[in-house]
Structures are given as C-alpha cells and as structure tokens.
Design an enzyme around this catalytic site. Sequence first.
Site, mmCIF file in Angstrom:
data_model
loop_
_atom_site.group_PDB
_atom_site.id
_atom_site.type_symbol
_atom_site.label_atom_id
_atom_site.label_comp_id
_atom_site.label_asym_id
_atom_site.label_seq_id
_atom_site.Cartn_x
_atom_site.Cartn_y
_atom_site.Cartn_z
ATOM 1 N N SER A 98 0.336 -1.321 -0.372
ATOM 2 C CA SER A 98 -0.173 -0.030 -0.006
ATOM 3 C C SER A 98 0.746 1.083 0.024
ATOM 4 O O SER A 98 0.867 2.048 -0.231
ATOM 5 C CB SER A 98 -1.115 -0.278 1.323
ATOM 6 O OG SER A 98 -1.383 -0.994 1.181
ATOM 7 N N LEU A 138 -8.553 11.697 -1.006
ATOM 8 C CA LEU A 138 -9.626 11.244 -1.486
ATOM 9 C C LEU A 138 -10.982 11.163 -0.503
ATOM 10 O O LEU A 138 -11.778 11.857 -0.457
ATOM 11 C CB LEU A 138 -9.526 10.512 -2.807
ATOM 12 C CG LEU A 138 -10.824 11.170 -3.974
ATOM 13 C CD1 LEU A 138 -11.293 11.760 -4.625
ATOM 14 C CD2 LEU A 138 -11.109 9.713 -4.345
ATOM 15 N N HIS A 143 -17.954 10.821 2.941
ATOM 16 C CA HIS A 143 -18.659 10.609 1.118
ATOM 17 C C HIS A 143 -17.124 9.682 0.372
ATOM 18 O O HIS A 143 -15.697 9.672 0.739
ATOM 19 C CB HIS A 143 -17.627 11.650 0.102
ATOM 20 C CG HIS A 143 -18.959 13.388 0.425
ATOM 21 N ND1 HIS A 143 -18.997 14.077 1.670
ATOM 22 C CD2 HIS A 143 -20.238 12.881 -0.100
ATOM 23 C CE1 HIS A 143 -19.939 14.650 1.653
ATOM 24 N NE2 HIS A 143 -20.655 14.624 0.927
ATOM 25 N N GLY A 144 -16.876 8.201 0.940
ATOM 26 C CA GLY A 144 -16.321 6.808 0.304
ATOM 27 C C GLY A 144 -16.549 6.687 -0.876
ATOM 28 O O GLY A 144 -15.747 7.290 -1.763
ATOM 29 N N LEU A 247 -6.491 6.581 -9.474
ATOM 30 C CA LEU A 247 -6.776 5.183 -8.828
ATOM 31 C C LEU A 247 -7.038 4.260 -10.110
ATOM 32 O O LEU A 247 -6.454 2.998 -10.069
ATOM 33 C CB LEU A 247 -8.130 5.684 -8.650
ATOM 34 C CG LEU A 247 -8.402 6.294 -7.027
ATOM 35 C CD1 LEU A 247 -9.800 6.684 -6.964
ATOM 36 C CD2 LEU A 247 -7.963 6.003 -6.023
ATOM 37 N N ALA A 250 -3.905 2.480 -9.786
ATOM 38 C CA ALA A 250 -3.120 2.140 -8.761
ATOM 39 C C ALA A 250 -3.678 0.309 -8.494
ATOM 40 O O ALA A 250 -3.516 0.262 -7.655
ATOM 41 C CB ALA A 250 -3.453 2.770 -7.496
ATOM 42 N N GLY A 347 -5.291 -25.133 10.343
ATOM 43 C CA GLY A 347 -5.682 -26.168 11.647
ATOM 44 C C GLY A 347 -6.148 -25.032 12.099
ATOM 45 O O GLY A 347 -5.699 -23.599 12.144
ATOM 46 N N GLU A 371 -9.881 1.466 -2.374
ATOM 47 C CA GLU A 371 -9.679 1.970 -4.284
ATOM 48 C C GLU A 371 -10.677 1.223 -5.191
ATOM 49 O O GLU A 371 -10.743 0.243 -6.140
ATOM 50 C CB GLU A 371 -8.350 1.294 -4.699
ATOM 51 C CG GLU A 371 -6.994 1.538 -3.492
ATOM 52 C CD GLU A 371 -6.225 2.298 -4.278
ATOM 53 O OE1 GLU A 371 -6.854 2.887 -5.738
ATOM 54 O OE2 GLU A 371 -5.392 2.587 -3.839
ATOM 55 N N ASP A 375 -18.232 -4.255 -4.130
ATOM 56 C CA ASP A 375 -19.594 -3.897 -5.282
ATOM 57 C C ASP A 375 -19.028 -2.920 -5.795
ATOM 58 O O ASP A 375 -20.150 -3.144 -7.016
ATOM 59 C CB ASP A 375 -20.453 -3.728 -3.737
ATOM 60 C CG ASP A 375 -21.111 -4.961 -2.600
ATOM 61 O OD1 ASP A 375 -21.366 -6.221 -3.353
ATOM 62 O OD2 ASP A 375 -21.383 -4.509 -1.961
HETATM 63 C C1 FAD Z 1 -7.145 0.910 5.553
HETATM 64 C C2 FAD Z 1 -7.376 1.765 4.843
HETATM 65 C C3 FAD Z 1 -6.606 2.634 3.501
HETATM 66 C C4 FAD Z 1 -6.969 3.361 2.735
HETATM 67 N N1 FAD Z 1 -6.312 4.535 1.840
HETATM 68 C C5 FAD Z 1 -7.284 5.458 1.421
HETATM 69 C C6 FAD Z 1 -5.952 6.596 0.722
HETATM 70 O O1 FAD Z 1 -4.885 6.474 1.180
HETATM 71 N N2 FAD Z 1 -6.703 7.535 0.535
HETATM 72 C C7 FAD Z 1 -8.055 7.364 0.209
HETATM 73 O O2 FAD Z 1 -8.568 8.653 -0.057
HETATM 74 N N3 FAD Z 1 -8.859 6.482 0.745
HETATM 75 C C8 FAD Z 1 -7.940 5.418 1.343
HETATM 76 N N4 FAD Z 1 -9.175 4.775 1.943
HETATM 77 C C9 FAD Z 1 -10.647 4.937 2.325
HETATM 78 C C10 FAD Z 1 -11.462 3.738 0.749
HETATM 79 O O3 FAD Z 1 -11.430 3.956 -1.146
HETATM 80 C C11 FAD Z 1 -12.362 3.983 1.329
HETATM 81 O O4 FAD Z 1 -13.404 3.073 2.347
HETATM 82 C C12 FAD Z 1 -13.886 3.120 -0.011
HETATM 83 O O5 FAD Z 1 -13.422 3.793 -1.196
HETATM 84 C C13 FAD Z 1 -14.805 3.142 1.028
HETATM 85 O O6 FAD Z 1 -15.944 3.878 1.148
HETATM 86 P P1 FAD Z 1 -16.533 4.335 2.962
HETATM 87 O O7 FAD Z 1 -15.532 3.539 3.521
HETATM 88 O O8 FAD Z 1 -16.525 5.095 2.997
HETATM 89 O O9 FAD Z 1 -18.092 2.964 2.541
HETATM 90 P P2 FAD Z 1 -19.528 3.594 1.925
HETATM 91 O O10 FAD Z 1 -18.655 4.071 0.387
HETATM 92 O O11 FAD Z 1 -19.923 4.044 2.942
HETATM 93 O O12 FAD Z 1 -19.924 1.737 1.479
HETATM 94 C C14 FAD Z 1 -20.033 1.763 2.595
HETATM 95 C C15 FAD Z 1 -21.001 -0.287 1.688
HETATM 96 O O13 FAD Z 1 -21.937 0.383 0.594
HETATM 97 C C16 FAD Z 1 -21.950 0.138 -0.740
HETATM 98 N N5 FAD Z 1 -21.851 1.365 -1.299
HETATM 99 C C17 FAD Z 1 -21.937 2.326 -1.263
HETATM 100 N N6 FAD Z 1 -22.725 2.582 -2.406
HETATM 101 C C18 FAD Z 1 -23.332 1.692 -2.628
HETATM 102 C C19 FAD Z 1 -23.743 1.623 -4.508
HETATM 103 N N7 FAD Z 1 -24.218 2.523 -4.776
HETATM 104 N N8 FAD Z 1 -25.146 0.464 -4.345
HETATM 105 C C20 FAD Z 1 -24.483 -0.524 -3.842
HETATM 106 N N9 FAD Z 1 -24.010 -0.371 -2.773
HETATM 107 C C21 FAD Z 1 -23.050 0.724 -2.181
HETATM 108 C C22 FAD Z 1 -19.705 -0.150 -0.784
HETATM 109 O O14 FAD Z 1 -20.027 -1.043 -1.278
HETATM 110 C C23 FAD Z 1 -19.650 -1.228 0.582
HETATM 111 O O15 FAD Z 1 -20.347 -2.403 1.055
HETATM 112 C C24 FAD Z 1 -8.843 3.524 2.975
HETATM 113 C C25 FAD Z 1 -9.576 2.387 3.213
HETATM 114 C C26 FAD Z 1 -9.306 2.138 3.927
HETATM 115 C C27 FAD Z 1 -9.833 1.039 5.377
#
Ligand code: FAD
Length: 391
Positions: A98, A138, A143-144, A247, A250, A347, A371, A375
């Site tokens: 990573s 990002l 906003h994920g 992305l 990556a 085991g 990334e 889903d």
């Molecule tokens: C250890 C770690 C390192 C990371 N490093 C970085 C980094 O360096 N830079 C950075 O910018 N980000 C980073 N991330 C963030 C990562 O990219 C996000 O966690 C990811 O994009 C998901 O966003 P969220 O966690 O907010 O989940 P959410 O967007 O809240 O999603 C929650 C669930 O809902 C589902 N979902 C969301 N939208 C929909 C839809 N339209 N239809 C159906 N299902 C949906 C998703 O698939 C997921 O199962 C990191 C995350 C982790 C855990």
Amino acid sequence: MKPDLFQALDYYNLDELLTDEHKMVRDATREFVKREVSPIIEQAAQDAKFPDQLIKGLADIGAFGPYIPEEYGGAGLDQISYGLIMQEIERGDSGIRSTASVQSSLVMYPIFKYGTEEQKKKFLPKLASGEMIGCFGLTEPDHGSNPGGMTTNFKDKGDHYLLNGAKMWISNSPFADIAIVWAKNEEGRIHGLIVERGMEGFTTPETHNKWSLRASATGELIFDNVNVPKENLMPGKSGLGAPLGCLDSARYGIAWGAIGAAMDCYDTALRYAKEREQFGVPIAAKQLQQKKLAEMVTEITKAQLMAWRLGTLRNEGKATSAQISMAKRNNVEMAIKIAREARQVLGGMGITGEYSIMRHMMNLESVITYEGTHDIHLLITGLDITGHAAF
Ligand SMILES: Cc1cc2nc3c(=O)[nH]c(=O)nc-3n(C[C@H](O)[C@H](O)[C@H](O)COP(=O)(O)OP(=O)(O)OC[C@H]3O[C@@H](n4cnc5c(N)ncnc54)[C@H](O)[C@@H]3O)c2cc1C
C-alpha cells in the site's frame, strides 16, 4: 515467525511471456522481500507500526515510481514490471505494498501527469528516492464510494488559496511529507493541490485500533484555514476524472498485488499439508485438502493470466477503467477466498503469527474495500456492459 521458504507458483509457464528485464525486476523484489520484509513484518503488524526502515530499500528496488521516467528519478519500467513489483511486495505484506502503491500511483503519478514542470522537478526525484513520502486524500468522513460529493474546498484569496475540510482513511498520512488533496473550488470543480507538512492549520492524526493493514499507517488529513501557495495547484487536469485516473493506476497494481498475497497463502498451505500428518498420512493425501489446494492453484493461474493481459493492454495504452475494475475485483476476491481456505488447511496453527496467512487474510479485508469497494467495481462492470449506471 517461521523462516521464509516461499516458492513462486507458475503453473502455466507464464515466465515464458516475461522479458529478461521483467524477470530481473521481479527477482530483485522477491529477494528484497525475503531479506528485509519477511523477518520483521509479523512483529511490525503485531505492534501496528509501519516499518520505516524499509523505505530506502523500497526506493532502491524501484518500488517508488516504477514507470515514472528516469529523468524525474523514476525507474522508467513498463506496466508488467510495475505489476510484478507490486505482486512481490504484497507477497510480503499488503500494508507495505500500500505504501509503495500510494507513493507511485497516487502521489508521483498525479504530479507527473497533472503537475507543472516545477512541481515535477521539485517533488518527483525526492519521492522516488524515498527522501519524501506522500499520501493521497480523496475519501472524506461522509463521502467514500461517492467522492464526487466531497465538501473539502478552497477559495481564491488573491495570492494564495484557503483550504478547509477533512479527509479520512488516508494511507501514509501520519508521516507523509506531502499530501495530494482533492478539493472543490468556488465553482464546485475538483482540483488537486499539493499540501506540505508544516503548513499552518494542516494536521494528520493517526487512526488506531485497525485489525487490518496493521503494518501500514492510516490517518486523517485536517485542513483548518490552510494557506496553500497558488503554485501548489496541479493545473493539468480537473474534475473527478483527475483522481479517478490515479486510481486506475493504483487499482491495476492491486490486481497484481493480490496475486502475491494469494501465492504466499497457497505456498504455505501446500507445504504444511505435505508435512502435517493426521490419521497416519500427510493431510495432503486427503481429498478434501487436495480440493482446496487444487482450486487455489487454478484460481491463482487465472488471476495471473488476467493481470498479465491487462498489463500488455496498459503498455499499449488500451486498457479501459472498466477492465481494470474487473481485474481488481476478481483478483482481490480470489486472494481473500484463498487466504480463508489456506488458514483452514493449517488448523489451529493457521491463526498464529507463526505463519503469514491470517495477516494476509486480515489485510485483504482492507484491500477488498479500498480503491473502490468490491460492490462498486461490480457496478462499474454493470455500467460498462449495460449502459445503465446503478450506483
Ligand atoms: C486501510 C484503508 C486505507 C485507505 N487508504 C485510502 C487513501 O490512502 N486515500 C483515500 O482517499 N482513501 C483511502 N481509503 C478509503 C477507501 O477508499 C474507502 O474506505 C472506500 O472507498 C469505501 O468508502 P467508505 O469506507 O466510506 O464506505 P461507503 O462508501 O460508506 O460504503 C459502505 C458500503 O456500501 C456499499 N455501497 C456504497 N455505495 C453503493 C451503491 N451505490 N450501491 C450499492 N452499494 C453501495 C459499499 O460497497 C460498501 O459495501 C482507505 C481505506 C482503508 C480501509
């Protein structure tokens, strides 16, 4: 932890598709992982500490900016070599991969693609040598999967920009020297800014208590009225396509990296199954264990073919974002399933830090989420084949 006895898997003679340079790069990385990563990684993960002593070695093997041209300090390699480097590093640990992925594809790549000549000269050589470490902001607390909704913003104050907002889940943030930050201007257009440690109002608190990627530091980026010099905006591209372009690069690396984690789990399980005796014979002689191992070798081989073909498409500039999504999704799922099955082959021993499998399994829970989640990548394929966005 047991000595690293890893033997790579090449069931379909894929080595014949590689050039001498590919094999040289791959073997050098494999040797580095055996020598430097394997002996210390279990303790680093147990201690939840990024092993920063690896930074110089990672730079020396070309893991920071493998495909960035040599004139900017990069290794000037092709996409297959980049993939093989990611595969071998993740064979050691997804957290170390990573750090290398973020540095190469999410920090050096945007500066190289969207930055000014001054920005390239100022930052790229130091990032390539590991003198400087970067991170990529990002994701935000609200906003994920939908980064376009971001609220982090900057205002034009004449001689500088005023940046406000917050990012979370940012790999490398606690110790990064610079952050590539995606924020909206007053018109709501997304731009990339280079924010440097030491700028007033910029802090990077660490996120603790992770059960996954424990050897990688993760944190927040907080911007409280940060004055960012105008020359720190990357002018080459704006809009959501700019961070998504990074992305792609990556995610391509992850498609290879996951193969490394899977190969390590398979190799460990195979060796254990041949040595461990129950009911008077090695458990490898039992059909149920053979089913697990035979399916692992099959799935890894399919993933290797997919990654190699995607690499050749990328070398020709033909790989689409949707093709990259498919490979990231498929290969990470393949790896996580193999880690879970391999853990069972061992085991009770499978749950200990004597072996790497449980660490890989926990790491892959992050890899399947970051990334673009599993889903979301499925929905990208759905959009590509139907023309309907179902996000
Ligand atoms: C250890 C770690 C390192 C990371 N490093 C970085 C980094 O360096 N830079 C950075 O910018 N980000 C980073 N991330 C963030 C990562 O990219 C996000 O966690 C990811 O994009 C998901 O966003 P969220 O966690 O907010 O989940 P959410 O967007 O809240 O999603 C929650 C669930 O809902 C589902 N979902 C969301 N939208 C929909 C839809 N339209 N239809 C159906 N299902 C949906 C998703 O698939 C997921 O199962 C990191 C995350 C982790 C855990």
